[in-house]
Design an enzyme around this catalytic site. Structure first.
Site, mmCIF file in Angstrom:
data_model
loop_
_atom_site.group_PDB
_atom_site.id
_atom_site.type_symbol
_atom_site.label_atom_id
_atom_site.label_comp_id
_atom_site.label_asym_id
_atom_site.label_seq_id
_atom_site.Cartn_x
_atom_site.Cartn_y
_atom_site.Cartn_z
ATOM 1 N N TYR A 1 -30.603 -22.094 90.026
ATOM 2 C CA TYR A 1 -29.237 -22.519 89.724
ATOM 3 C C TYR A 1 -28.444 -22.636 91.031
ATOM 4 O O TYR A 1 -28.028 -21.653 91.621
ATOM 5 C CB TYR A 1 -28.541 -21.540 88.784
ATOM 6 C CG TYR A 1 -29.147 -21.452 87.396
ATOM 7 C CD1 TYR A 1 -30.071 -22.401 86.941
ATOM 8 C CD2 TYR A 1 -28.788 -20.429 86.527
ATOM 9 C CE1 TYR A 1 -30.624 -22.322 85.676
ATOM 10 C CE2 TYR A 1 -29.321 -20.350 85.250
ATOM 11 C CZ TYR A 1 -30.242 -21.291 84.831
ATOM 12 O OH TYR A 1 -30.790 -21.208 83.566
ATOM 13 N N HIS B 1 -39.395 -18.791 83.833
ATOM 14 C CA HIS B 1 -38.450 -19.849 83.483
ATOM 15 C C HIS B 1 -39.132 -20.994 82.724
ATOM 16 O O HIS B 1 -38.568 -21.544 81.764
ATOM 17 C CB HIS B 1 -37.783 -20.379 84.756
ATOM 18 C CG HIS B 1 -36.448 -20.996 84.527
ATOM 19 N ND1 HIS B 1 -35.562 -21.263 85.540
ATOM 20 C CD2 HIS B 1 -35.821 -21.416 83.391
ATOM 21 C CE1 HIS B 1 -34.462 -21.797 85.054
ATOM 22 N NE2 HIS B 1 -34.610 -21.910 83.752
ATOM 23 N N PRO C 1 -25.345 -23.069 73.368
ATOM 24 C CA PRO C 1 -24.971 -23.038 71.952
ATOM 25 C C PRO C 1 -23.820 -23.971 71.598
ATOM 26 O O PRO C 1 -23.590 -24.233 70.414
ATOM 27 C CB PRO C 1 -24.577 -21.566 71.732
ATOM 28 C CG PRO C 1 -24.096 -21.113 73.071
ATOM 29 C CD PRO C 1 -24.987 -21.815 74.062
ATOM 30 N N ARG D 1 -23.992 -28.287 75.389
ATOM 31 C CA ARG D 1 -23.652 -28.761 76.733
ATOM 32 C C ARG D 1 -22.239 -29.353 76.789
ATOM 33 O O ARG D 1 -21.984 -30.356 77.441
ATOM 34 C CB ARG D 1 -24.697 -29.752 77.240
ATOM 35 C CG ARG D 1 -26.105 -29.148 77.231
ATOM 36 C CD ARG D 1 -27.117 -29.967 77.991
ATOM 37 N NE ARG D 1 -28.454 -29.409 77.849
ATOM 38 C CZ ARG D 1 -28.942 -28.386 78.553
ATOM 39 N NH1 ARG D 1 -28.192 -27.817 79.461
ATOM 40 N NH2 ARG D 1 -30.174 -27.952 78.358
ATOM 41 N N GLY D 2 -21.330 -28.674 76.063
ATOM 42 C CA GLY D 2 -19.920 -29.037 76.102
ATOM 43 C C GLY D 2 -19.454 -29.919 74.965
ATOM 44 O O GLY D 2 -18.254 -30.094 74.764
ATOM 45 N N LEU E 1 -19.669 -29.443 71.658
ATOM 46 C CA LEU E 1 -19.079 -28.724 70.526
ATOM 47 C C LEU E 1 -17.920 -27.853 71.005
ATOM 48 O O LEU E 1 -17.853 -26.660 70.755
ATOM 49 C CB LEU E 1 -20.146 -27.880 69.825
ATOM 50 C CG LEU E 1 -21.312 -28.671 69.224
ATOM 51 C CD1 LEU E 1 -22.391 -27.736 68.709
ATOM 52 C CD2 LEU E 1 -20.826 -29.577 68.099
ATOM 53 N N THR E 2 -17.002 -28.482 71.696
ATOM 54 C CA THR E 2 -15.811 -27.808 72.194
ATOM 55 C C THR E 2 -14.619 -28.722 71.966
ATOM 56 O O THR E 2 -14.771 -29.878 71.564
ATOM 57 C CB THR E 2 -15.907 -27.499 73.704
ATOM 58 O OG1 THR E 2 -15.832 -28.730 74.435
ATOM 59 C CG2 THR E 2 -17.207 -26.774 74.036
ATOM 60 N N GLY E 3 -13.446 -28.215 72.261
ATOM 61 C CA GLY E 3 -12.260 -29.051 72.147
ATOM 62 C C GLY E 3 -12.057 -29.956 73.340
ATOM 63 O O GLY E 3 -11.083 -30.701 73.398
#
Length: 316
Positions: A45, A110, A190, A193-194, A196-198
Protein backbone atom coordinates in the site's frame (compact mmCIF):
# COMPACT_ATOMS: atom_id res chain seq x y z
CA UNK A 1 -10.88 -9.69 20.24
CA UNK A 2 -11.24 -6.52 18.12
CA UNK A 3 -13.95 -3.94 17.59
CA UNK A 4 -16.92 -4.77 15.40
CA UNK A 5 -15.56 -2.59 12.60
CA UNK A 6 -11.93 -2.10 11.64
CA UNK A 7 -10.17 0.46 9.49
CA UNK A 8 -8.71 -0.45 6.12
CA UNK A 9 -5.60 1.66 5.55
CA UNK A 10 -4.97 1.07 1.85
CA UNK A 11 -6.08 4.65 1.12
CA UNK A 12 -3.21 5.97 3.28
CA UNK A 13 -0.95 4.85 0.42
CA UNK A 14 -2.74 6.94 -2.21
CA UNK A 15 -4.47 4.47 -4.56
CA UNK A 16 -7.70 6.49 -4.44
CA UNK A 17 -6.06 9.89 -4.66
CA UNK A 18 -3.49 11.97 -2.80
CA UNK A 19 -3.54 12.30 0.96
CA UNK A 20 -1.34 13.79 3.64
CA UNK A 21 0.22 12.47 6.80
CA UNK A 22 -1.76 15.01 8.82
CA UNK A 23 -5.05 13.82 7.33
CA UNK A 24 -4.18 10.19 8.04
CA UNK A 25 -3.11 11.03 11.59
CA UNK A 26 -6.44 12.77 12.16
CA UNK A 27 -8.28 9.67 10.94
CA UNK A 28 -6.24 7.38 13.17
CA UNK A 29 -6.85 9.62 16.17
CA UNK A 30 -10.59 9.52 15.52
CA UNK A 31 -10.42 5.75 15.13
CA UNK A 32 -8.88 5.51 18.57
CA UNK A 33 -11.56 7.78 20.04
CA UNK A 34 -14.35 5.75 18.41
CA UNK A 35 -13.06 2.44 19.74
CA UNK A 36 -11.81 1.15 16.40
CA UNK A 37 -9.08 -1.22 17.55
CA UNK A 38 -8.13 -3.03 14.34
CA UNK A 39 -6.04 -1.53 11.53
CA UNK A 40 -5.48 -3.37 8.25
CA UNK A 41 -2.53 -2.51 6.02
CA UNK A 42 -0.06 -4.20 3.65
CA UNK A 43 3.49 -3.77 2.46
CA UNK A 44 2.39 -2.78 -1.06
CA UNK A 45 0.00 0.00 0.00
CA UNK A 46 1.89 2.98 -1.33
CA UNK A 47 5.06 0.86 -1.39
CA UNK A 48 5.22 0.95 2.39
CA UNK A 49 3.74 4.42 2.92
CA UNK A 50 0.64 3.09 4.72
CA UNK A 51 2.75 1.08 7.18
CA UNK A 52 5.13 4.00 7.72
CA UNK A 53 2.19 6.32 8.44
CA UNK A 54 0.71 3.95 11.00
CA UNK A 55 4.09 3.43 12.64
CA UNK A 56 4.75 7.16 12.82
CA UNK A 57 1.32 7.84 14.31
CA UNK A 58 1.70 5.19 17.01
CA UNK A 59 5.19 6.46 17.89
CA UNK A 60 3.88 10.01 18.24
CA UNK A 61 0.55 9.30 19.96
CA UNK A 62 1.28 6.25 22.08
CA UNK A 63 -2.05 4.78 20.97
CA UNK A 64 -2.06 1.04 20.35
CA UNK A 65 -4.02 -0.97 17.81
CA UNK A 66 -4.37 -4.58 16.72
CA UNK A 67 -2.51 -4.41 13.43
CA UNK A 68 -2.71 -6.72 10.44
CA UNK A 69 -0.34 -6.50 7.51
CA UNK A 70 0.24 -8.66 4.44
CA UNK A 71 2.88 -9.89 2.03
CA UNK A 72 3.15 -12.04 -1.06
CA UNK A 73 2.51 -9.61 -3.94
CA UNK A 74 5.37 -8.24 -6.03
CA UNK A 75 4.25 -5.46 -8.38
CA UNK A 76 7.49 -4.58 -10.15
CA UNK A 77 8.61 -5.02 -12.87
CA UNK A 78 5.53 -7.19 -13.49
CA UNK A 79 2.89 -8.33 -11.02
CA UNK A 80 3.62 -11.74 -9.56
CA UNK A 81 3.22 -13.68 -6.32
CA UNK A 82 5.88 -15.13 -4.04
CA UNK A 83 4.96 -17.16 -0.94
CA UNK A 84 8.43 -18.59 -0.41
CA UNK A 85 9.78 -18.54 3.13
CA UNK A 86 12.66 -16.25 2.13
CA UNK A 87 10.34 -13.67 0.60
CA UNK A 88 7.73 -13.81 3.34
CA UNK A 89 10.35 -13.45 6.07
CA UNK A 90 12.07 -10.56 4.33
CA UNK A 91 8.76 -8.78 3.70
CA UNK A 92 7.65 -9.22 7.30
CA UNK A 93 10.92 -7.82 8.65
CA UNK A 94 10.53 -4.76 6.40
CA UNK A 95 6.93 -4.29 7.54
CA UNK A 96 7.89 -4.53 11.21
CA UNK A 97 10.60 -1.93 10.69
CA UNK A 98 8.16 0.49 9.04
CA UNK A 99 5.57 -0.13 11.77
CA UNK A 100 8.17 0.31 14.51
CA UNK A 101 7.35 -3.07 16.04
CA UNK A 102 8.92 -6.42 16.77
CA UNK A 103 5.60 -8.25 16.42
CA UNK A 104 2.38 -7.86 14.45
CA UNK A 105 -0.90 -9.30 15.71
CA UNK A 106 -2.09 -10.70 12.36
CA UNK A 107 -0.12 -11.50 9.22
CA UNK A 108 -1.74 -12.42 5.93
CA UNK A 109 -0.59 -14.05 2.75
CA UNK A 110 -1.89 -11.28 0.51
CA UNK A 111 -2.32 -13.51 -2.52
CA UNK A 112 -1.65 -17.21 -2.82
CA UNK A 113 1.14 -18.31 -5.14
CA UNK A 114 -0.76 -20.87 -7.20
CA UNK A 115 2.10 -23.32 -7.79
CA UNK A 116 3.28 -23.47 -4.17
CA UNK A 117 1.38 -25.89 -1.88
CA UNK A 118 -0.57 -24.00 0.75
CA UNK A 119 0.66 -26.57 3.27
CA UNK A 120 4.23 -25.35 2.75
CA UNK A 121 3.13 -21.74 3.17
CA UNK A 122 1.27 -22.52 6.38
CA UNK A 123 4.34 -24.22 7.81
CA UNK A 124 6.31 -21.03 7.14
CA UNK A 125 3.67 -18.92 8.88
CA UNK A 126 3.48 -21.33 11.81
CA UNK A 127 7.24 -20.96 12.32
CA UNK A 128 6.91 -17.16 12.30
CA UNK A 129 4.22 -17.44 14.94
CA UNK A 130 6.32 -19.79 17.06
CA UNK A 131 9.19 -17.31 16.84
CA UNK A 132 6.93 -14.53 18.14
CA UNK A 133 7.05 -12.46 14.94
CA UNK A 134 3.30 -12.74 14.36
CA UNK A 135 0.35 -13.41 16.63
CA UNK A 136 -2.01 -15.06 14.18
CA UNK A 137 -2.20 -16.29 10.58
CA UNK A 138 -4.43 -14.90 7.86
CA UNK A 139 -5.14 -15.60 4.19
CA UNK A 140 -6.53 -13.17 1.62
CA UNK A 141 -8.78 -13.82 -1.39
CA UNK A 142 -8.58 -17.62 -1.13
CA UNK A 143 -11.11 -20.33 -1.90
CA UNK A 144 -12.94 -22.45 0.67
CA UNK A 145 -10.83 -25.40 -0.48
CA UNK A 146 -7.60 -23.57 0.26
CA UNK A 147 -8.90 -22.61 3.70
CA UNK A 148 -9.72 -26.27 4.37
CA UNK A 149 -6.21 -27.41 3.43
CA UNK A 150 -4.57 -24.60 5.38
CA UNK A 151 -6.65 -25.27 8.46
CA UNK A 152 -5.41 -28.85 8.52
CA UNK A 153 -1.87 -27.54 9.11
CA UNK A 154 -2.55 -24.70 11.55
CA UNK A 155 -5.62 -22.69 12.61
CA UNK A 156 -6.32 -19.75 10.31
CA UNK A 157 -7.44 -16.78 12.39
CA UNK A 158 -8.81 -14.67 9.53
CA UNK A 159 -9.66 -14.81 5.86
CA UNK A 160 -9.98 -11.52 4.04
CA UNK A 161 -12.10 -11.10 0.95
CA UNK A 162 -14.02 -8.38 -0.84
CA UNK A 163 -17.65 -8.48 0.24
CA UNK A 164 -20.46 -6.01 -0.18
CA UNK A 165 -23.87 -5.63 -1.75
CA UNK A 166 -22.24 -5.63 -5.18
CA UNK A 167 -19.63 -8.36 -4.55
CA UNK A 168 -21.14 -11.50 -3.06
CA UNK A 169 -18.85 -14.32 -4.15
CA UNK A 170 -18.02 -15.26 -0.51
CA UNK A 171 -21.66 -16.31 -0.10
CA UNK A 172 -20.83 -19.30 -2.30
CA UNK A 173 -18.93 -21.22 0.34
CA UNK A 174 -16.28 -19.01 1.89
CA UNK A 175 -18.38 -17.47 4.65
CA UNK A 176 -19.76 -20.87 5.55
CA UNK A 177 -16.23 -22.29 5.74
CA UNK A 178 -15.15 -19.44 8.02
CA UNK A 179 -18.10 -20.09 10.30
CA UNK A 180 -17.26 -23.81 10.37
CA UNK A 181 -13.61 -23.28 11.34
CA UNK A 182 -14.13 -20.35 13.70
CA UNK A 183 -12.20 -18.11 11.31
CA UNK A 184 -12.94 -14.39 11.22
CA UNK A 185 -14.28 -13.25 7.85
CA UNK A 186 -12.69 -9.85 7.24
CA UNK A 187 -14.74 -8.02 4.61
CA UNK A 188 -12.86 -5.38 2.67
CA UNK A 189 -14.50 -2.77 0.43
CA UNK A 190 -17.88 -3.13 2.18
CA UNK A 191 -19.03 0.17 0.64
CA UNK A 192 -18.14 -0.94 -2.89
CA UNK A 193 -15.05 1.23 -3.32
CA UNK A 194 -17.02 4.36 -2.49
CA UNK A 195 -20.17 3.64 -4.51
CA UNK A 196 -22.36 2.83 -1.49
CA UNK A 197 -21.84 6.19 0.16
CA UNK A 198 -23.40 9.62 -0.04
CA UNK A 199 -20.40 10.76 -2.09
CA UNK A 200 -20.54 8.58 -5.19
CA UNK A 201 -17.24 8.81 -7.07
CA UNK A 202 -17.17 10.09 -10.65
CA UNK A 203 -14.71 8.14 -12.84
CA UNK A 204 -14.00 11.32 -14.80
CA UNK A 205 -12.24 12.61 -11.69
CA UNK A 206 -10.03 9.55 -11.20
CA UNK A 207 -6.30 10.10 -11.40
CA UNK A 208 -4.34 7.76 -13.63
CA UNK A 209 -3.05 6.05 -10.48
CA UNK A 210 -6.54 5.45 -9.07
CA UNK A 211 -7.14 1.73 -8.55
CA UNK A 212 -10.70 2.06 -9.85
CA UNK A 213 -9.75 3.52 -13.21
CA UNK A 214 -9.19 0.02 -14.64
CA UNK A 215 -12.15 -1.62 -12.88
CA UNK A 216 -14.85 -2.65 -15.37
CA UNK A 217 -17.57 -1.58 -12.95
CA UNK A 218 -16.42 2.02 -13.25
CA UNK A 219 -16.20 1.98 -17.05
CA UNK A 220 -19.14 2.87 -19.28
CA UNK A 221 -21.75 1.65 -19.89
CA UNK A 222 -21.37 -0.37 -16.67
CA UNK A 223 -20.85 2.66 -14.47
CA UNK A 224 -24.11 4.37 -15.44
CA UNK A 225 -26.09 1.15 -15.10
CA UNK A 226 -24.64 0.58 -11.62
CA UNK A 227 -25.17 4.20 -10.64
CA UNK A 228 -28.89 4.04 -11.38
CA UNK A 229 -29.36 1.10 -9.02
CA UNK A 230 -27.15 2.51 -6.30
CA UNK A 231 -28.81 5.92 -6.31
CA UNK A 232 -32.06 4.21 -5.33
CA UNK A 233 -30.29 2.48 -2.43
CA UNK A 234 -28.73 5.73 -1.28
CA UNK A 235 -32.12 7.45 -1.41
CA UNK A 236 -33.62 4.70 0.75
CA UNK A 237 -30.84 5.14 3.30
CA UNK A 238 -31.36 8.89 3.49
CA UNK A 239 -35.16 8.55 3.65
CA UNK A 240 -34.78 6.33 6.74
CA UNK A 241 -32.33 8.70 8.43
CA UNK A 242 -29.20 6.65 7.85
CA UNK A 243 -26.05 7.16 5.86
CA UNK A 244 -25.68 4.85 2.84
CA UNK A 245 -22.23 3.77 4.04
CA UNK A 246 -23.48 2.77 7.49
CA UNK A 247 -26.44 0.91 6.00
CA UNK A 248 -24.20 -1.00 3.58
CA UNK A 249 -21.82 -2.02 6.38
CA UNK A 250 -24.72 -2.97 8.65
CA UNK A 251 -25.92 -5.29 5.89
CA UNK A 252 -22.52 -7.05 5.95
CA UNK A 253 -22.69 -7.44 9.73
CA UNK A 254 -26.21 -8.82 9.39
CA UNK A 255 -25.08 -11.54 6.98
CA UNK A 256 -22.80 -13.43 9.39
CA UNK A 257 -21.55 -13.20 12.93
CA UNK A 258 -18.07 -14.02 11.60
CA UNK A 259 -17.79 -10.71 9.74
CA UNK A 260 -15.41 -7.88 10.61
CA UNK A 261 -15.87 -5.18 7.97
CA UNK A 262 -12.83 -2.98 7.32
CA UNK A 263 -14.05 0.03 5.34
CA UNK A 264 -11.18 2.06 3.97
CA UNK A 265 -11.14 5.82 4.38
CA UNK A 266 -8.61 8.58 4.83
CA UNK A 267 -10.97 11.03 6.56
CA UNK A 268 -12.25 11.10 10.12
CA UNK A 269 -15.71 12.20 8.99
CA UNK A 270 -16.21 9.19 6.74
CA UNK A 271 -14.97 6.87 9.49
CA UNK A 272 -17.61 8.23 11.85
CA UNK A 273 -20.31 7.24 9.35
CA UNK A 274 -18.81 3.79 8.91
CA UNK A 275 -18.59 3.03 12.62
CA UNK A 276 -22.25 3.94 13.14
CA UNK A 277 -23.11 0.64 11.44
CA UNK A 278 -22.09 -1.31 14.54
CA UNK A 279 -25.11 0.00 16.46
CA UNK A 280 -27.57 -0.16 13.58
CA UNK A 281 -30.40 -2.71 13.80
CA UNK A 282 -31.86 -3.88 10.49
CA UNK A 283 -35.44 -5.05 10.43
CA UNK A 284 -36.84 -7.73 8.15
CA UNK A 285 -38.42 -4.92 6.16
CA UNK A 286 -35.04 -3.18 5.78
CA UNK A 287 -33.45 -6.37 4.48
CA UNK A 288 -36.29 -7.02 2.04
CA UNK A 289 -36.06 -3.48 0.66
CA UNK A 290 -32.27 -3.61 0.33
CA UNK A 291 -32.46 -6.94 -1.51
CA UNK A 292 -35.09 -5.51 -3.83
CA UNK A 293 -33.04 -2.40 -4.59
CA UNK A 294 -29.71 -4.22 -4.94
CA UNK A 295 -30.46 -7.87 -5.65
CA UNK A 296 -27.68 -10.43 -5.76
CA UNK A 297 -25.81 -10.14 -9.05
CA UNK A 298 -27.05 -6.63 -9.86
CA UNK A 299 -23.62 -5.17 -10.60
CA UNK A 300 -22.62 -4.68 -14.23
CA UNK A 301 -19.01 -5.57 -15.04
CA UNK A 302 -16.35 -7.60 -13.24
CA UNK A 303 -14.96 -6.25 -9.99
CA UNK A 304 -11.40 -6.49 -11.32
CA UNK A 305 -9.66 -5.97 -14.64
CA UNK A 306 -7.88 -9.00 -16.07
CA UNK A 307 -4.60 -7.82 -14.51
CA UNK A 308 -6.18 -7.18 -11.12
CA UNK A 309 -7.96 -10.54 -11.20
CA UNK A 310 -4.81 -12.63 -11.59
CA UNK A 311 -4.33 -13.23 -7.85
CA UNK A 312 -7.71 -13.94 -6.19
CA UNK A 313 -8.69 -17.60 -6.26
CA UNK A 314 -11.76 -18.45 -8.31
CA UNK A 315 -13.89 -21.23 -6.92
CA UNK A 316 -17.31 -20.97 -8.56
Amino acid sequence: MVGAIGLGCMSFGGPYGPTTEAECFRTLARAHDLGVTHLDTANIYGNGVSEQTIGAYIARSGHEFVIATKAGIINQPVRRYDNSEAHIRSSLEDSLRRLGREHVELFYIHRREADRPIEEVMETLARLKQEGKIGAIGLSEVSPGTLERAQAIHPVAAVQSEYSLWTRLPDLGLIRACETYGTAFVAFSPVARGMLTGRIPDPRDFADTDFRKASPRFIEPNYSLNLKRIQAFNAFARDTGRSPAALAIAWVLHRTGAAIPIPGTRTAEHLEEDVAAADMVLTASDIATIEELLPVGFAHGDRYSDRQASGPERYC
